[in-house]
Motif scaffolding. Structure first.
Motif, mmCIF file in Angstrom:
data_model
loop_
_atom_site.group_PDB
_atom_site.id
_atom_site.type_symbol
_atom_site.label_atom_id
_atom_site.label_comp_id
_atom_site.label_asym_id
_atom_site.label_seq_id
_atom_site.Cartn_x
_atom_site.Cartn_y
_atom_site.Cartn_z
ATOM 1 N N LEU A 1 -0.259 7.727 13.504
ATOM 2 C CA LEU A 1 -0.836 6.421 13.791
ATOM 3 C C LEU A 1 0.268 5.395 13.939
ATOM 4 N N LEU B 1 1.475 1.371 13.821
ATOM 5 C CA LEU B 1 1.081 0.187 13.063
ATOM 6 C C LEU B 1 1.439 -1.072 13.834
ATOM 7 N N THR C 1 -3.483 -1.620 10.559
ATOM 8 C CA THR C 1 -3.204 -0.404 11.303
ATOM 9 C C THR C 1 -3.974 -0.390 12.615
ATOM 10 N N ASP D 1 -6.265 1.503 13.630
ATOM 11 C CA ASP D 1 -7.706 1.714 13.498
ATOM 12 C C ASP D 1 -8.402 0.594 12.743
ATOM 13 N N SER E 1 -7.614 -0.803 9.647
ATOM 14 C CA SER E 1 -7.450 -0.899 8.198
ATOM 15 C C SER E 1 -6.425 -1.979 7.850
ATOM 16 N N TYR F 1 -13.058 6.809 5.350
ATOM 17 C CA TYR F 1 -12.523 5.474 5.057
ATOM 18 C C TYR F 1 -13.068 4.976 3.721
ATOM 19 N N THR G 1 -9.420 2.741 4.036
ATOM 20 C CA THR G 1 -8.339 3.294 4.855
ATOM 21 C C THR G 1 -8.322 4.809 4.737
ATOM 22 N N ASP H 1 -3.163 6.579 7.303
ATOM 23 C CA ASP H 1 -2.825 5.156 7.392
ATOM 24 C C ASP H 1 -1.827 4.778 6.305
#
Length: 317
Positions: A2, A4, A72, A74, A76, A212, A234, A238
């Protein structure tokens, strides 16, 4: 992996201010032979030396906690706390876990007394010991056997902490191990998240069975500073990405789910605490009134005293 991007949220530094004052140009020195007039002889300090001394004082590291937040890809929002300077760490026993199994230990479920006056931050420990996610040692007493190959937060007699893999360089020969908290395998190794970080079911049973949830982790950077990361919603990946992006060379997951994840920090040692994970269930003073689970405190050093008063175990090859 992922990617950031920094949150639009502010980066807030929580630190002590270092102060210094200029030294006098002339400093009294005692007269040889025990004169009754010690000020009769003076030692002149060059201005350059006085300036150098003042500069050295200004550069003396001070214990501090720096708080930032990262959003992040996604969505979070992860809170990151970095503990810098001459800080010390203490592992506390929870009233229920480990509870009475820990025996008589100095650091129990409540932070108080001299430790409270030095307190900079406090954060949650790992899974319940019944989960079988790793061993537990506090103040030289092994409550749950330490397991080879698991990520371990190790505190020595001086209160210094490091993260490593038990049985693989940790403990080092002769290392004075005082307290150890293990929790699963490493989440970050050699500065990168491990491939298993993306397989979220491997990282503990979650509330409602979702990916999550509230999660926390702790890492260590190349300078030896510890970095705590947590979010109310999260994934393990993450946390791994955020910690690696914050400089962590190694990291391990700590506790998960809303009841347990908490970080509290003060602007100065002994100051008022603020709850630092947005949405965390527990109030900022939870560790001051007492808590059921193990947790860590980050404290400023006390003059001439070790953060760990009991005997530690010496490991030899």
């Amino acid at each position: 992996m992922l990617q950031l991007r920094l949150a639009a949220g502010a980066l807030a530094g929580l630190c002590l201010a270092a102060a210094c004052s200029s030294s006098p140009a002339a400093i009294p020195a005692a007269v040889p032979g025990g004169s009754d007039h010690p000020a009769a002889v003076t030692r002149v300090v060059p201005a350059a030396a006085t300036e150098a001394r003042a500069t050295a004082v200004m550069r003396t590291p001070v214990p501090k906690v720096t708080i930032s937040r990262v959003r992040t890809r996604d969505g979070s929002v992860v809170t990151v706390a970095t503990f810098r300077g001459p800080v010390q760490y203490i592992l506390h026993n929870g009233s229920e876990d480990p509870g009475p199994a820990a025996g008589r230990v100095h650091a129990g479920p409540v932070v108080g007394g001299a430790e409270r006056k030095r307190l900079l931050a406090a954060f949650n420990g790992g899974f319940k010991l019944s989960a079988g996610a790793g061993g537990y040692e506090q103040e030289g007493h092994v409550i749950s056997p330490l397991r080879r190959g698991l990520a371990s937060l190790v505190i020595d007699r001086s209160g210094q902490a490091r993260i490593g893999i038990w049985g693989h360089g940790v403990p080092a020969p002769g290392e004075a191990v005082y307290s150890v908290r293990q929790n699963l395998q490493a989440l970050v190794a050699n500065g990168h998240l491990i491939p298993a970080a993306t397989d979220w079911p491997l990282w503990g049973a979650t509330l409602g069975g979702g990916e999550y949830v509230a999660r926390s982790a702790i890492g260590q950077d190349a300078s030896g500073d510890l970095i705590y990361a947590a979010s109310i919603s999260t994934t393990p990946a993450d946390l791994a990405d955020v910690l690696a992006g914050s400089g962590a060379r190694i990291a391990m997951e700590l506790d998960i789910n809303p009841e347990w994840v908490q970080l509290d920090a003060a602007r100065a040692p002994g100051g008022p605490l603020s709850a630092e994970v947005p949405g965390q269930n527990r109030p900022a003073d939870q560790y001051l009134v007492g808590w059921t689970r193990d947790f860590f405190t980050v404290v400023a050093p006390s003059a001439g005293r070790s953060a760990a008063p009991l005997a530690s175990r010496q490991f030899r090859p």
